[in-house]
Scaffold this motif. Structure first.
Motif, PDB file in Angstrom:
ATOM      1  N   MET A   1      -5.688 -52.559   1.948  1.00  0.00           N
ATOM      2  CA  MET A   1      -5.983 -52.664   0.515  1.00  0.00           C
ATOM      3  C   MET A   1      -7.480 -52.528   0.279  1.00  0.00           C
ATOM      4  O   MET A   1      -7.918 -51.843  -0.636  1.00  0.00           O
ATOM      5  N   GLN A   2      -8.248 -53.189   1.147  1.00  0.00           N
ATOM      6  CA  GLN A   2      -9.706 -53.111   1.011  1.00  0.00           C
ATOM      7  C   GLN A   2     -10.185 -51.670   1.195  1.00  0.00           C
ATOM      8  O   GLN A   2     -11.025 -51.187   0.437  1.00  0.00           O
TER       9      GLN A   2
ATOM     10  N   GLY B   1     -11.732 -45.394   0.340  1.00  0.00           N
ATOM     11  CA  GLY B   1     -11.650 -44.788   1.679  1.00  0.00           C
ATOM     12  C   GLY B   1     -10.740 -43.571   1.685  1.00  0.00           C
ATOM     13  O   GLY B   1      -9.697 -43.567   1.025  1.00  0.00           O
ATOM     14  N   LYS B   2     -11.179 -42.559   2.383  1.00  0.00           N
ATOM     15  CA  LYS B   2     -10.385 -41.318   2.461  1.00  0.00           C
ATOM     16  C   LYS B   2      -9.589 -41.315   3.765  1.00  0.00           C
ATOM     17  O   LYS B   2     -10.080 -41.772   4.796  1.00  0.00           O
ATOM     18  N   PRO B   3      -8.370 -40.782   3.724  1.00  0.00           N
ATOM     19  CA  PRO B   3      -7.584 -40.716   4.953  1.00  0.00           C
ATOM     20  C   PRO B   3      -8.325 -39.973   6.065  1.00  0.00           C
ATOM     21  O   PRO B   3      -8.984 -38.973   5.795  1.00  0.00           O
TER      22      PRO B   3
ATOM     23  N   GLN C   1      -2.599 -42.822   8.347  1.00  0.00           N
ATOM     24  CA  GLN C   1      -3.696 -42.206   7.580  1.00  0.00           C
ATOM     25  C   GLN C   1      -5.030 -42.955   7.688  1.00  0.00           C
ATOM     26  O   GLN C   1      -6.088 -42.385   7.474  1.00  0.00           O
ATOM     27  N   PHE C   2      -4.954 -44.248   7.979  1.00  0.00           N
ATOM     28  CA  PHE C   2      -6.178 -45.058   8.116  1.00  0.00           C
ATOM     29  C   PHE C   2      -6.129 -45.773   9.474  1.00  0.00           C
ATOM     30  O   PHE C   2      -5.847 -46.972   9.557  1.00  0.00           O
ATOM     31  N   PRO C   3      -6.373 -45.037  10.550  1.00  0.00           N
ATOM     32  CA  PRO C   3      -6.176 -45.618  11.883  1.00  0.00           C
ATOM     33  C   PRO C   3      -7.221 -46.667  12.281  1.00  0.00           C
ATOM     34  O   PRO C   3      -6.932 -47.521  13.117  1.00  0.00           O
ATOM     35  N   ASP C   4      -8.428 -46.617  11.672  1.00  0.00           N
ATOM     36  CA  ASP C   4      -9.488 -47.524  12.137  1.00  0.00           C
ATOM     37  C   ASP C   4      -9.146 -49.003  11.944  1.00  0.00           C
ATOM     38  O   ASP C   4      -9.321 -49.798  12.872  1.00  0.00           O
ATOM     39  N   PRO C   5      -8.647 -49.391  10.748  1.00  0.00           N
ATOM     40  CA  PRO C   5      -8.267 -50.809  10.597  1.00  0.00           C
ATOM     41  C   PRO C   5      -7.173 -51.227  11.580  1.00  0.00           C
ATOM     42  O   PRO C   5      -7.155 -52.368  12.036  1.00  0.00           O
TER      43      PRO C   5
END
Ligand code: FMN
Length: 220
Positions: A63-64, A70-72, A170-174
Motif C-alpha cells: 500500500m505504501q 511506485g511503478k511496477p 509487480q513489486f518484488p522489492d518489498p
C-alpha cells in the motif's frame, strides 16, 4: 474428484472468508504439489506461503509503495502489451470481472480501486509467492506455472478457492525485504487463497474459453 471435475470447478476466487485452513490440510496440499513435474526435475520453485503478521506487513508495504506512486518493476519480463485477439480476450476477462461488481468500463477510479485489491490479497487469509533463482528466467517460469496449476487443483479438491496473480510479482522489492530473500531470488507471481465467500458478487465472474478447433490442431 476427477481431474475433469476439478478443472470445471476451479475458477478464480477474489473474496474470501476469514477462516483458517487446518494445518495438516495445508501441509498436505504443499506436500502433494511437490509432485509437479519440471524440466530435468530441477524443481526450481521456492514457495513462500504467507499469512498472519508477514502477510499484514506485505500488505502495508504494498500500500505504501502504491500510495507513493511506485511503478511496477517486475523481476521478469512481465509487462506484456497484448495484441489483437489476445488484447480482445484481456478486455473480455476485465469486463467480466468489473461487470460482476457493477463497475462501469469508463469508471477509471473504481477500476483502479478494484485493481488495488490485488495487493491486499483480496483479504484472503493466505497467499503464496512463486519465486525462483533469477537466472532461470523462462526455463524456471514454465516449471513454476505448472506448479501453480497443480497447487490450484489441489486447493480446489479441498474446497479451497484461489486466484493466481501476476500483480503479486509487480513489486518484488518489498517481498524480498519482508521475507528476507536474497537479491538473486526472483518473484515471478503469486496466488491468494482461502475458503471462498460464496455470497460475494466478484466470485460470480465467469470467463469463457475459445473453441477447441481455434486452439488445437490435430496432425495425422
Ligand atoms: C499467470 C496468471 C496471472 C494472473 N494474474 C491475475 C491478477 O493479477 N489479478 C487477478 O485478479 N487475476 C489474475 N489472474 C486470473 C485470470 O484473470 C483468470 O485465470 C482468467 O480470467 C480466467 O478466469 P478463471 O480463472 O476464473 O477461469 C491470473 C491468472 C494467471 C494464470
Amino acid at each position: 474428484m476427477s481431474v475433469e471435475k476439478l478443472l470445471k470447478n476451479r475458477v478464480s476466487i477474489r473474496a474470501f472468508l476469514d477462516k483458517s485452513i487446518p494445518e495438516g490440510t495445508l501441509e498436505n496440499i504443499f506436500f502433494n504439489a511437490q509432485l509437479s513435474p519440471s524440466n530435468c526435475n530441477v524443481q526450481p520453485w521456492q514457495i513462500c506461503v504467507v499469512s498472519g503478521e508477514s502477510q499484514e506487513a506485505l500488505k502495508a508495504q504494498f500500500m505504501q509503495t502504491l500510495m507513493s506512486g511506485g511503478k511496477p518493476n517486475p523481476d521478469f519480463n512481465w509487462l506484456p502489451k497484448y495484441e489483437g485477439l489476445h488484447r480482445e480476450r484481456q478486455f473480455g476477462s476485465a469486463n467480466a470481472l468489473y461487470s460482476s461488481i457493477g463497475v462501469a468500463r469508463e469508471d477509471k477510479k473504481a477500476r483502479q480501486m478494484a485493481m488495488v485489491r490485488n495487493w491486499q490479497f483480496f483479504d484472503a487469509p493466505y497467499a503464496v509467492f512463486f519465486t525462483m533463482d533469477k537466472y532461470l528466467d523462462i526455463m524456471g517460469a514454465v516449471d513454476l506455472g505448472i506448479y501453480a496449476q497443480t497447487l490450484s487443483l489441489l486447493l480446489t479438491e479441498q474446497g479451497i478457492g484461489s486466484c493466481m496473480q501476476g500483480a503479486l510479482g509487480q513489486f518484488p522489492d518489498p517481498v524480498r525485504k519482508i521475507l528476507k530473500l536474497p537479491d538473486d531470488r526472483g518473484i515471478l507471481f503469486g496466488m491468494s487463497f482461502g475458503y471462498a465467500d460464496e455470497n460475494a458478487a466478484i466470485n460470480e465472474t465467469k470467463t469463457d474459453r475459445a473453441t477447441l478447433d481455434s486452439a488445437v490442431a490435430f496432425f495425422n
